[in-house]
Scaffold this motif. Structure first.
Motif, mmCIF file in Angstrom:
data_model
loop_
_atom_site.group_PDB
_atom_site.id
_atom_site.type_symbol
_atom_site.label_atom_id
_atom_site.label_comp_id
_atom_site.label_asym_id
_atom_site.label_seq_id
_atom_site.Cartn_x
_atom_site.Cartn_y
_atom_site.Cartn_z
ATOM 1 N N LEU A 30 0.866 -1.288 -0.016
ATOM 2 C CA LEU A 30 0.074 0.027 -0.097
ATOM 3 C C LEU A 30 0.938 1.282 0.051
ATOM 4 C CD1 LEU A 30 -2.612 -1.186 2.647
ATOM 5 C CD2 LEU A 30 -2.735 -1.624 0.159
ATOM 6 N N TRP A 31 2.060 1.162 0.720
ATOM 7 C CA TRP A 31 2.827 2.437 0.959
ATOM 8 C C TRP A 31 4.299 1.836 1.088
ATOM 9 C CZ3 TRP A 31 2.864 6.380 5.439
ATOM 10 C CH2 TRP A 31 3.399 7.537 5.223
ATOM 11 N N LEU A 32 5.159 2.341 0.118
ATOM 12 C CA LEU A 32 6.394 2.468 0.151
ATOM 13 C C LEU A 32 6.738 3.581 0.930
ATOM 14 C CD1 LEU A 32 9.306 0.856 -0.268
ATOM 15 C CD2 LEU A 32 9.375 1.915 -2.493
ATOM 16 N N VAL A 33 6.938 3.410 2.363
ATOM 17 C CA VAL A 33 6.888 4.909 3.126
ATOM 18 C C VAL A 33 7.944 6.048 2.791
ATOM 19 C CG1 VAL A 33 7.236 5.720 5.586
ATOM 20 C CG2 VAL A 33 6.330 3.458 4.959
ATOM 21 N N GLY A 34 7.214 7.001 2.375
ATOM 22 C CA GLY A 34 8.072 8.122 2.153
ATOM 23 C C GLY A 34 8.476 8.502 0.734
ATOM 24 N N ILE A 35 8.106 7.296 -0.138
ATOM 25 C CA ILE A 35 8.471 7.305 -1.532
ATOM 26 C C ILE A 35 7.478 7.343 -2.349
ATOM 27 C CG2 ILE A 35 9.721 6.287 -3.206
ATOM 28 C CD1 ILE A 35 11.652 5.092 -0.994
ATOM 29 N N ARG A 36 6.586 6.275 -2.251
ATOM 30 C CA ARG A 36 5.491 6.183 -3.134
ATOM 31 C C ARG A 36 4.419 5.140 -2.569
ATOM 32 N NH1 ARG A 36 7.336 4.547 -9.395
ATOM 33 N NH2 ARG A 36 8.345 6.546 -8.898
ATOM 34 N N LYS A 37 3.162 5.600 -3.085
ATOM 35 C CA LYS A 37 1.914 4.738 -2.584
ATOM 36 C C LYS A 37 1.588 3.934 -3.728
ATOM 37 C CE LYS A 37 -1.952 7.760 -3.503
ATOM 38 N NZ LYS A 37 -3.359 8.245 -2.620
ATOM 39 N N GLY A 38 1.146 2.530 -3.324
ATOM 40 C CA GLY A 38 0.384 1.621 -4.578
ATOM 41 C C GLY A 38 -0.901 2.040 -4.933
ATOM 42 N N TYR A 39 -0.949 1.517 -6.225
ATOM 43 C CA TYR A 39 -2.133 2.143 -6.958
ATOM 44 C C TYR A 39 -3.415 1.007 -6.281
ATOM 45 C CZ TYR A 39 -5.591 2.505 -10.761
ATOM 46 O OH TYR A 39 -6.971 2.437 -11.414
ATOM 47 N N SER A 40 -4.327 1.945 -6.122
ATOM 48 C CA SER A 40 -5.751 1.186 -5.608
ATOM 49 C C SER A 40 -6.885 1.907 -6.382
ATOM 50 C CB SER A 40 -5.967 1.497 -4.228
ATOM 51 O OG SER A 40 -7.162 0.567 -3.596
ATOM 52 N N SER A 41 -7.810 0.944 -7.136
ATOM 53 C CA SER A 41 -8.832 1.622 -7.734
ATOM 54 C C SER A 41 -9.958 1.965 -6.814
ATOM 55 C CB SER A 41 -9.338 0.631 -8.985
ATOM 56 O OG SER A 41 -9.918 -0.494 -8.632
#
Length: 463
Positions: A435-446
């Motif tokens: 869900l979240w690579l903390v501080g870098i990028r969040k996962g895509y969720s429709s």
């Protein structure tokens, strides 16, 4: 000798009137000449003199008799006298140190205790000009550290006062003549004639050759020492300003970092001194063998074309170049083992480094930032969540891509230093979706749910 030493004392402010002065006295010519000189000015300066004499337990009855001799002279001159026995051999065996180093450490510990007990202003020691020549020569021959040219300092802070060396302006010969003129019959240490000790070798074989070329060699080296010390102090002051401007210290982790591009803009002399100031900060005691070899490695690291390079230093210290950053850290303090923690909603997880991740539900999500992100809380998220370190093969679903991207590649793209990647936190759900690579990028969720609730994740740095 009297006039020369008095002039030297005034020039360097080595004494003041009404002072309490402790004097390290072994019974040899140097310390006895110093004690007698101070005795001759005791009334004029209204000094309280206390002689400190030490039996190091290394020469049997001889060292005991040295102490008794000092006591006898002090009684004659009406000078306060303190003696002690230091078990150098036991300390040496326990700490696995050389005899001279072990003796020195115990001796200075004793001096410090007495400085505090007497609330003394000065500790006076009998090092002379020939000692200065020997010290500088030995340091120059052993290594390329320019600081070695400063030699023995005339005056430096010590305990609650100052350590002073009033005899650095005179030679051994002058001291011997002084003892003779004042009917002082000092004790002699036979080990001073043994050339197995480096200092004795220089004293017996090297100094006589040099003095044939320059009889006033001790004065030349003393001027060199003082000039080098003044230059050194100025450059260190400038280096400290450099450090204040661009170097970051993490006291809790014992880490130091800076941007190397900014660092190399400064003069090389300041870069060198800054490197050694950083080492002084990191090490409780800088290893003796750490100087020019590791200094070269440091500058090779900075100018290496590779984006990620590391160098091993003594005592588990690592120097790392990670893209634009140079990082110093102790491996045993920084290497985190893998971790895996459950994160309830709402709930909180504390990471190994003291930082935390907080999960909550909100119907009014704020805009995503580096340390806060929100996702629609729908059927695509399978709680409870897990906060863990990365695993081999981890992939993150990315908006706009027909598939996923390896976490490893994201770290490379974002220029995350290698030594931080294994402990970097990820938030995943029960099915392993990141869900979240903390501080870098969040996962895509429709967002295919009519729910108006959002999952809010927040990263909070350690305090």
């Amino acid at each position: 000798m009297d006039k020369e030493v008095l002039k030297f004392i005034k020039r360097h402010s080595l004494l003041h009137r009404n002072a309490t002065v402790l004097v390290g006295v072994s019974g040899g010519p140097d310390s006895m000449a110093l004690l007698h000189f101070l005795y001759t000015i005791k009334e004029e300066y209204n000094l309280r003199l206390v002689a400190l004499s030490i039996d190091h337990g290394l020469r049997g009855n001889e060292s005991k008799e040295d102490v008794r001799y000092v006591e006898k002279v002090c009684n004659k001159w009406k000078i306060e006298f303190i003696e002690t026995f230091l078990d150098v051999q036991s300390y040496k065996d326990k700490e696995r140190k050389g005899t001279q180093l072990a003796a020195r450490e115990l001796r200075y510990q004793f001096f410090k205790e007495k400085m505090e007990a007497y609330q003394a202003d000065y500790l006076a020691l009998g090092h002379h000009g020939d000692d200065q020549v020997e010290t500088i020569l030995m340091k120059v021959i052993r290594g390329a550290n320019p600081q070695g040219v400063t030699g023995i300092t005339v005056k430096r802070p010590f305990s609650n006062g100052f350590l002073v060396r009033p005899l650095l302006c005179v030679s051994k010969q002058i001291i011997e003549e002084y003892c003779s003129e004042n009917e002082i019959d000092p004790r002699r240490d036979p080990s001073n004639k043994e050339t197995i000790y480096t200092r004795n070798y220089f004293r017996i074989h090297i100094l006589p050759l040099l003095k044939r070329q320059n009889p006033s060699l001790h004065k030349t080296f003393q001027r060199l020492s003082e000039a080098a010390l003044h230059d050194q102090r100025y450059l260190e002051e400038q280096a400290r300003q450099l450090i204040d401007e661009i170097v970051h210290f993490n006291d809790e982790k014992g880490e130091v970092s800076f941007e190397w591009i900014r660092f190399v803009e400064y003069p090389f002399a300041l870069q060198r001194r800054s490197f050694h100031l950083i080492l002084n900060y990191l090490y409780d005691e800088v290893p003796d063998d750490l100087y020019y070899v590791h200094e070269d490695l440091f500058f090779d690291l900075i100018h290496n074309e590779k984006a990620n390079v590391s160098v091993d230093m003594p005592k588990n210290l690592k120097m790392v170049k990670a893209y634009q950053t140079i990082l110093f850290y102790f491996e045993d303090q920084s290497n985190q083992t893998s971790y895996r923690n459950w994160l309830q909603i709402p709930g909180k997880v504390v990471l190994p480094d003291g930082a935390s991740i907080i999960a909550s539900i909100t119907d009014n999500p704020e805009e995503d930032s580096k340390f806060v992100m929100s996702l629609p809380f729908n059927d695509n998220i399978k709680p409870p969540l897990i906060v863990r370190s990365r695993q081999a093969g981890d992939k993150l679903k990315v908006r706009g891509l027909n598939g996923s991207k390896k976490v490893k590649d994201i770290f490379i793209d974002e220029k995350i230093p290698r030594q931080l990647r294994d402990s970097w936190p990820l938030v995943v759900d029960q099915e392993g979706n990141i869900l979240w690579l903390v501080g870098i990028r969040k996962g895509y969720s429709s967002n295919n749910s009519k729910s108006r609730d959002y999952l809010r994740l927040q990263y909070v740095k350690a305090t």
